[in-house]
Motif scaffolding. Structure first.
Motif, PDB file in Angstrom:
ATOM      1  N   CYS A  22      -7.501   8.890 -26.812  1.00  0.00           N
ATOM      2  CA  CYS A  22      -8.401   7.945 -26.538  1.00  0.00           C
ATOM      3  C   CYS A  22      -8.147   6.626 -25.927  1.00  0.00           C
ATOM      4  O   CYS A  22      -8.534   5.948 -25.041  1.00  0.00           O
ATOM      5  CB  CYS A  22      -9.333   7.580 -27.643  1.00  0.00           C
ATOM      6  N   ARG A  47     -15.348  10.838 -30.479  1.00  0.00           N
ATOM      7  CA  ARG A  47     -14.357   9.828 -29.793  1.00  0.00           C
ATOM      8  C   ARG A  47     -13.737  10.052 -28.509  1.00  0.00           C
ATOM      9  O   ARG A  47     -13.496   9.057 -27.561  1.00  0.00           O
ATOM     10  CB  ARG A  47     -13.311   9.527 -30.957  1.00  0.00           C
ATOM     11  N   GLY A  51     -14.142   7.889 -25.010  1.00  0.00           N
ATOM     12  CA  GLY A  51     -13.071   7.443 -24.099  1.00  0.00           C
ATOM     13  C   GLY A  51     -13.181   8.030 -22.703  1.00  0.00           C
ATOM     14  O   GLY A  51     -12.863   7.148 -21.950  1.00  0.00           O
TER      15      GLY A  51
END
Length: 306
Positions: A22, A47, A51
Protein backbone atom coordinates in the motif's frame (compact mmCIF):
# COMPACT_ATOMS: atom_id res chain seq x y z
CA UNK A 1 13.81 6.95 -9.10
CA UNK A 2 11.94 4.92 -11.71
CA UNK A 3 8.95 2.86 -10.51
CA UNK A 4 9.75 -0.79 -9.85
CA UNK A 5 7.73 -3.96 -9.44
CA UNK A 6 6.27 -6.12 -6.68
CA UNK A 7 5.77 -9.76 -7.70
CA UNK A 8 4.53 -12.35 -5.20
CA UNK A 9 3.07 -15.77 -6.02
CA UNK A 10 1.12 -18.19 -3.84
CA UNK A 11 1.86 -16.55 -0.49
CA UNK A 12 -0.33 -15.63 2.48
CA UNK A 13 -0.10 -11.87 2.82
CA UNK A 14 -0.80 -9.83 5.93
CA UNK A 15 0.58 -7.13 8.19
CA UNK A 16 3.91 -5.74 7.04
CA UNK A 17 3.63 -7.09 3.50
CA UNK A 18 0.25 -5.44 2.92
CA UNK A 19 1.56 -2.19 4.39
CA UNK A 20 4.60 -2.25 2.11
CA UNK A 21 2.39 -2.82 -0.94
CA UNK A 22 0.00 0.00 0.00
CA UNK A 23 2.82 2.42 0.82
CA UNK A 24 4.53 1.70 -2.50
CA UNK A 25 1.31 2.29 -4.41
CA UNK A 26 0.61 5.59 -2.69
CA UNK A 27 4.22 6.72 -3.13
CA UNK A 28 3.97 5.94 -6.87
CA UNK A 29 7.04 3.74 -6.63
CA UNK A 30 5.56 0.64 -8.29
CA UNK A 31 4.72 0.11 -11.96
CA UNK A 32 3.89 -3.61 -11.81
CA UNK A 33 1.99 -5.26 -8.96
CA UNK A 34 1.49 -9.02 -9.12
CA UNK A 35 -0.01 -11.06 -6.27
CA UNK A 36 -0.91 -14.16 -8.28
CA UNK A 37 -2.55 -16.91 -6.26
CA UNK A 38 -1.95 -15.11 -2.96
CA UNK A 39 -4.21 -15.35 0.09
CA UNK A 40 -5.23 -12.18 1.90
CA UNK A 41 -8.19 -11.16 4.00
CA UNK A 42 -11.07 -9.16 2.57
CA UNK A 43 -9.98 -6.25 4.74
CA UNK A 44 -6.43 -6.35 3.37
CA UNK A 45 -7.69 -6.76 -0.18
CA UNK A 46 -9.69 -3.57 0.34
CA UNK A 47 -6.56 -1.78 1.56
CA UNK A 48 -4.67 -2.85 -1.57
CA UNK A 49 -7.55 -1.68 -3.75
CA UNK A 50 -7.48 1.74 -2.12
CA UNK A 51 -3.77 1.89 -2.84
CA UNK A 52 -4.46 1.01 -6.47
CA UNK A 53 -7.00 3.81 -6.64
CA UNK A 54 -4.44 6.31 -5.33
CA UNK A 55 -1.57 5.20 -7.55
CA UNK A 56 -0.51 7.24 -10.57
CA UNK A 57 2.39 4.97 -11.57
CA UNK A 58 0.79 1.51 -11.64
CA UNK A 59 0.64 0.20 -15.22
CA UNK A 60 0.13 -3.55 -14.73
CA UNK A 61 -2.02 -5.27 -12.09
CA UNK A 62 -1.97 -9.07 -11.83
CA UNK A 63 -4.64 -10.62 -9.59
CA UNK A 64 -4.63 -14.02 -11.28
CA UNK A 65 -5.53 -17.38 -9.79
CA UNK A 66 -8.42 -16.66 -7.47
CA UNK A 67 -7.34 -13.47 -5.71
CA UNK A 68 -10.62 -11.82 -6.73
CA UNK A 69 -12.54 -14.63 -5.04
CA UNK A 70 -15.99 -13.17 -4.36
CA UNK A 71 -18.43 -10.50 -5.50
CA UNK A 72 -17.39 -8.22 -2.65
CA UNK A 73 -13.85 -8.11 -4.01
CA UNK A 74 -15.15 -7.54 -7.52
CA UNK A 75 -16.93 -4.44 -6.23
CA UNK A 76 -13.78 -3.26 -4.45
CA UNK A 77 -11.59 -3.54 -7.53
CA UNK A 78 -14.30 -1.83 -9.57
CA UNK A 79 -14.28 1.09 -7.13
CA UNK A 80 -10.49 1.30 -7.39
CA UNK A 81 -10.63 1.41 -11.19
CA UNK A 82 -13.10 4.28 -11.09
CA UNK A 83 -10.35 6.48 -9.65
CA UNK A 84 -7.20 4.91 -11.11
CA UNK A 85 -6.09 6.36 -14.44
CA UNK A 86 -2.78 4.60 -15.04
CA UNK A 87 -3.44 0.85 -15.37
CA UNK A 88 -2.79 -0.42 -18.89
CA UNK A 89 -2.89 -4.19 -18.25
CA UNK A 90 -5.26 -6.05 -15.92
CA UNK A 91 -4.98 -9.80 -15.26
CA UNK A 92 -7.93 -11.57 -13.64
CA UNK A 93 -7.23 -15.05 -15.01
CA UNK A 94 -8.69 -17.82 -12.88
CA UNK A 95 -11.09 -15.57 -10.96
CA UNK A 96 -14.68 -16.85 -10.46
CA UNK A 97 -16.19 -13.67 -11.88
CA UNK A 98 -19.10 -15.19 -13.80
CA UNK A 99 -21.24 -12.90 -15.94
CA UNK A 100 -22.57 -11.29 -12.76
CA UNK A 101 -19.15 -10.13 -11.65
CA UNK A 102 -18.19 -8.92 -15.10
CA UNK A 103 -21.40 -6.87 -15.18
CA UNK A 104 -20.12 -5.06 -12.08
CA UNK A 105 -16.70 -4.44 -13.65
CA UNK A 106 -17.84 -3.63 -17.15
CA UNK A 107 -18.86 0.02 -16.64
CA UNK A 108 -15.42 0.98 -15.31
CA UNK A 109 -13.45 -1.23 -17.69
CA UNK A 110 -15.26 0.25 -20.67
CA UNK A 111 -14.37 3.85 -19.81
CA UNK A 112 -10.92 3.40 -18.24
CA UNK A 113 -8.66 5.83 -20.13
CA UNK A 114 -5.49 3.69 -20.20
CA UNK A 115 -6.57 0.03 -20.21
CA UNK A 116 -5.40 -1.75 -23.38
CA UNK A 117 -4.84 -5.35 -22.24
CA UNK A 118 -7.32 -7.54 -20.34
CA UNK A 119 -7.07 -11.19 -19.26
CA UNK A 120 -10.42 -12.79 -18.40
CA UNK A 121 -9.33 -16.37 -19.00
CA UNK A 122 -10.93 -19.11 -16.87
CA UNK A 123 -13.36 -16.63 -15.31
CA UNK A 124 -16.51 -18.77 -15.72
CA UNK A 125 -17.98 -16.41 -18.31
CA UNK A 126 -20.94 -17.12 -20.56
CA UNK A 127 -22.67 -15.43 -23.47
CA UNK A 128 -23.79 -12.42 -21.41
CA UNK A 129 -20.20 -11.80 -20.34
CA UNK A 130 -18.96 -11.98 -23.92
CA UNK A 131 -21.63 -9.50 -24.99
CA UNK A 132 -20.27 -7.07 -22.39
CA UNK A 133 -16.72 -7.64 -23.64
CA UNK A 134 -17.80 -6.81 -27.19
CA UNK A 135 -18.51 -3.30 -25.93
CA UNK A 136 -14.80 -2.98 -25.11
CA UNK A 137 -13.98 -3.55 -28.80
CA UNK A 138 -15.47 -0.44 -30.38
CA UNK A 139 -15.79 -0.26 -34.18
CA UNK A 140 -13.63 1.87 -36.44
CA UNK A 141 -13.96 5.55 -35.72
CA UNK A 142 -15.13 5.02 -32.16
CA UNK A 143 -13.16 5.52 -28.95
CA UNK A 144 -10.01 3.52 -28.26
CA UNK A 145 -10.55 -0.03 -27.10
CA UNK A 146 -8.55 -3.07 -26.04
CA UNK A 147 -5.43 -4.02 -27.98
CA UNK A 148 -5.05 -7.41 -26.32
CA UNK A 149 -7.83 -9.68 -25.03
CA UNK A 150 -7.55 -13.11 -23.38
CA UNK A 151 -10.65 -15.28 -23.01
CA UNK A 152 -8.96 -18.67 -22.58
CA UNK A 153 -10.84 -21.55 -20.95
CA UNK A 154 -14.37 -20.15 -20.72
CA UNK A 155 -16.22 -23.26 -21.95
CA UNK A 156 -19.72 -22.01 -21.00
CA UNK A 157 -19.71 -19.56 -23.92
CA UNK A 158 -21.90 -20.90 -26.73
CA UNK A 159 -21.75 -20.52 -30.48
CA UNK A 160 -23.98 -17.45 -30.18
CA UNK A 161 -21.52 -15.76 -27.85
CA UNK A 162 -18.50 -16.51 -30.04
CA UNK A 163 -20.38 -15.28 -33.11
CA UNK A 164 -20.97 -11.95 -31.38
CA UNK A 165 -17.28 -11.74 -30.51
CA UNK A 166 -16.26 -12.53 -34.09
CA UNK A 167 -18.40 -9.65 -35.35
CA UNK A 168 -16.88 -7.28 -32.78
CA UNK A 169 -13.35 -8.37 -33.71
CA UNK A 170 -14.06 -7.83 -37.40
CA UNK A 171 -14.94 -4.19 -36.74
CA UNK A 172 -12.61 -3.42 -33.83
CA UNK A 173 -10.32 -0.49 -34.53
CA UNK A 174 -7.62 -1.51 -32.04
CA UNK A 175 -7.42 -5.24 -31.25
CA UNK A 176 -4.07 -6.81 -32.09
CA UNK A 177 -3.91 -9.96 -29.94
CA UNK A 178 -6.78 -12.38 -29.25
CA UNK A 179 -6.25 -15.48 -27.08
CA UNK A 180 -9.09 -18.02 -27.22
CA UNK A 181 -7.08 -21.14 -26.34
CA UNK A 182 -8.68 -24.07 -24.49
CA UNK A 183 -12.25 -23.23 -25.44
CA UNK A 184 -14.31 -25.91 -27.24
CA UNK A 185 -14.71 -23.83 -30.39
CA UNK A 186 -14.72 -26.43 -33.16
CA UNK A 187 -14.58 -25.85 -36.91
CA UNK A 188 -17.82 -23.87 -37.20
CA UNK A 189 -16.68 -21.11 -34.85
CA UNK A 190 -13.18 -21.17 -36.33
CA UNK A 191 -14.75 -20.37 -39.69
CA UNK A 192 -16.44 -17.32 -38.18
CA UNK A 193 -13.12 -16.23 -36.69
CA UNK A 194 -11.40 -16.59 -40.06
CA UNK A 195 -13.89 -14.13 -41.53
CA UNK A 196 -13.25 -11.78 -38.60
CA UNK A 197 -9.48 -12.00 -39.12
CA UNK A 198 -9.87 -11.29 -42.83
CA UNK A 199 -11.97 -8.22 -42.03
CA UNK A 200 -9.77 -6.84 -39.24
CA UNK A 201 -7.17 -4.24 -40.12
CA UNK A 202 -5.23 -4.69 -36.88
CA UNK A 203 -5.32 -8.29 -35.57
CA UNK A 204 -1.80 -9.75 -35.56
CA UNK A 205 -1.96 -12.72 -33.15
CA UNK A 206 -4.69 -15.33 -32.81
CA UNK A 207 -4.28 -18.17 -30.29
CA UNK A 208 -6.49 -21.19 -31.00
CA UNK A 209 -4.47 -23.80 -29.12
CA UNK A 210 -6.52 -26.77 -27.90
CA UNK A 211 -9.84 -25.59 -29.33
CA UNK A 212 -11.04 -28.75 -31.08
CA UNK A 213 -10.10 -27.76 -34.63
CA UNK A 214 -9.45 -30.08 -37.57
CA UNK A 215 -7.93 -29.80 -41.04
CA UNK A 216 -11.20 -28.21 -42.16
CA UNK A 217 -10.44 -25.08 -40.11
CA UNK A 218 -6.79 -25.09 -41.14
CA UNK A 219 -7.77 -25.20 -44.82
CA UNK A 220 -9.99 -22.15 -44.35
CA UNK A 221 -7.17 -20.22 -42.69
CA UNK A 222 -4.78 -21.36 -45.42
CA UNK A 223 -7.13 -20.10 -48.13
CA UNK A 224 -7.49 -16.81 -46.27
CA UNK A 225 -3.77 -16.05 -45.89
CA UNK A 226 -3.06 -17.30 -49.41
CA UNK A 227 -5.68 -15.29 -51.25
CA UNK A 228 -6.50 -12.24 -49.13
CA UNK A 229 -4.43 -9.50 -47.49
CA UNK A 230 -4.38 -9.77 -43.70
CA UNK A 231 -2.52 -8.24 -40.77
CA UNK A 232 -2.16 -11.68 -39.14
CA UNK A 233 1.41 -12.49 -38.08
CA UNK A 234 0.96 -15.42 -35.71
CA UNK A 235 -1.63 -18.20 -35.69
CA UNK A 236 -1.32 -20.71 -32.85
CA UNK A 237 -2.85 -24.08 -33.67
CA UNK A 238 -1.09 -26.43 -31.24
CA UNK A 239 -3.00 -29.33 -29.65
CA UNK A 240 -5.55 -29.55 -32.45
CA UNK A 241 -6.19 -32.37 -34.91
CA UNK A 242 -4.48 -30.52 -37.75
CA UNK A 243 -1.82 -31.95 -40.04
CA UNK A 244 1.74 -30.72 -39.78
CA UNK A 245 1.75 -30.06 -43.52
CA UNK A 246 -1.18 -27.63 -43.34
CA UNK A 247 0.33 -25.84 -40.36
CA UNK A 248 3.61 -25.47 -42.21
CA UNK A 249 1.94 -24.05 -45.30
CA UNK A 250 0.16 -21.42 -43.21
CA UNK A 251 3.40 -20.66 -41.40
CA UNK A 252 5.31 -20.16 -44.63
CA UNK A 253 2.68 -17.78 -46.02
CA UNK A 254 2.57 -15.70 -42.84
CA UNK A 255 6.36 -15.52 -42.78
CA UNK A 256 6.47 -14.38 -46.41
CA UNK A 257 3.92 -11.67 -45.73
CA UNK A 258 5.86 -10.39 -42.76
CA UNK A 259 9.14 -10.29 -44.66
CA UNK A 260 7.52 -8.27 -47.44
CA UNK A 261 6.09 -5.75 -44.96
CA UNK A 262 9.41 -5.47 -43.16
CA UNK A 263 11.07 -4.57 -46.45
CA UNK A 264 8.35 -2.06 -47.27
CA UNK A 265 8.70 -0.52 -43.82
CA UNK A 266 12.45 -0.11 -44.22
CA UNK A 267 12.05 1.36 -47.69
CA UNK A 268 9.55 3.97 -46.50
CA UNK A 269 11.25 4.64 -43.17
CA UNK A 270 8.14 3.91 -41.12
CA UNK A 271 7.85 2.15 -37.75
CA UNK A 272 5.92 -0.94 -38.88
CA UNK A 273 8.80 -3.30 -38.11
CA UNK A 274 9.31 -1.91 -34.62
CA UNK A 275 5.65 -2.17 -33.78
CA UNK A 276 5.46 -5.82 -34.83
CA UNK A 277 8.58 -6.64 -32.86
CA UNK A 278 6.98 -5.17 -29.76
CA UNK A 279 3.97 -7.45 -29.99
CA UNK A 280 5.89 -10.54 -31.00
CA UNK A 281 8.27 -10.18 -28.08
CA UNK A 282 5.35 -11.01 -25.80
CA UNK A 283 5.01 -14.43 -27.40
CA UNK A 284 7.10 -17.46 -28.22
CA UNK A 285 10.43 -16.45 -29.77
CA UNK A 286 10.23 -19.15 -32.45
CA UNK A 287 10.45 -17.77 -35.98
CA UNK A 288 7.60 -20.05 -37.04
CA UNK A 289 4.33 -18.19 -37.15
CA UNK A 290 2.10 -21.22 -36.59
CA UNK A 291 3.17 -22.66 -33.27
CA UNK A 292 3.00 -26.43 -33.34
CA UNK A 293 4.14 -27.00 -29.79
CA UNK A 294 2.13 -26.27 -26.67
CA UNK A 295 2.64 -23.21 -24.51
CA UNK A 296 3.37 -19.56 -25.17
CA UNK A 297 6.74 -19.22 -23.52
CA UNK A 298 7.05 -16.56 -20.87
CA UNK A 299 4.33 -14.30 -22.21
CA UNK A 300 2.51 -12.58 -19.38
CA UNK A 301 -0.17 -11.32 -21.70
CA UNK A 302 -1.03 -14.85 -22.82
CA UNK A 303 -1.00 -16.44 -19.39
CA UNK A 304 -3.29 -19.48 -19.37
CA UNK A 305 -2.84 -21.11 -15.98
CA UNK A 306 -5.81 -23.17 -14.92
Amino acid sequence: MLPGSIQITGESLAGAEIKDICDSLRENSVRLLSVRGCQLSDRDFGRVCRGVADSHSLAQLNLNLGVVSNIGRVKQIAEALKTNRSIQTLFLHGSPLTDTGLAVLNPVLSIHPSLVSLDLGDCMLGDEGVQLICGMLPPDGAKSGLKELTLSANPAVTCKGWARLAIAVAHSSQLRVLNLDYNPLGDQIAGMLAVAVASSRTLEVLDLEGTGLTNQSAQIFLDMVENYPTCLRMLILAENNISTDLQQQISDLLSEGEEEEDKDGEAHGNSTGREKTTWRSQSNSSSQMVLMTSGLGDSLLAETEM
